[in-house]
Design a protein around this motif. Structure first.
Motif: not given
Length: 129
Positions: A65, A60, A69
């Protein structure tokens, strides 16, 4: 704000790249029939010998993301490719990707905005690329 030392920055890149490699390897194994159970993020973290929270946080921070994802995008990429082969039943594609047909339809619709069968119809009409 404190600046991160370079060794931490490069480690984030290394973890992210290793994660992407593991996702690709696992999905390739699924598609080749070498694996029959879809991994979760915690399984990939275990392979990488890091804690799942650390993996998620690092990816992240590095990309903006979550790991899911990228994992889900790769599954969708393969789903779209498989749906282009109109001879393969949707239930067969679902099974290959370790879904039951109903869950595959829900998963696919969440990302694509249409069901696998609608997607296939759009392909045959030339609406999709």
């Amino acid at each position: 704000m404190t600046k991160l030392p370079q060794k931490y920055i490069s480690r984030k890149e290394e973890i992210t790249l290793q994660f992407m490699d593991q996702v690709n390897l696992h999905l390739d194994n699924i598609l080749q029939g070498k694996a029959d159970t879809m991994y979760e993020i915690k399984d990939i973290a275990a392979i990488m010998c890091i804690h799942p929270v650390h993996l998620s946080t690092t990816i992240k921070l590095q990309t903006g993301n979550s790991p899911c994802f990228y994992f889900e995008n790769r599954i969708m990429e393969e789903s779209r490719k498989l749906l282009k082969d109109s001879t393969m039943p949707i239930a067969g594609i679902a099974a290959l990707l370790t879904f039951d047909p109903s869950n595959f339809t829900k998963f696919f619709k969440r990302f694509e905005g249409c069901t696998p069968s609608q997607y296939r119809t759009q392909l045959s009409l030339g609406v999709q690329d």
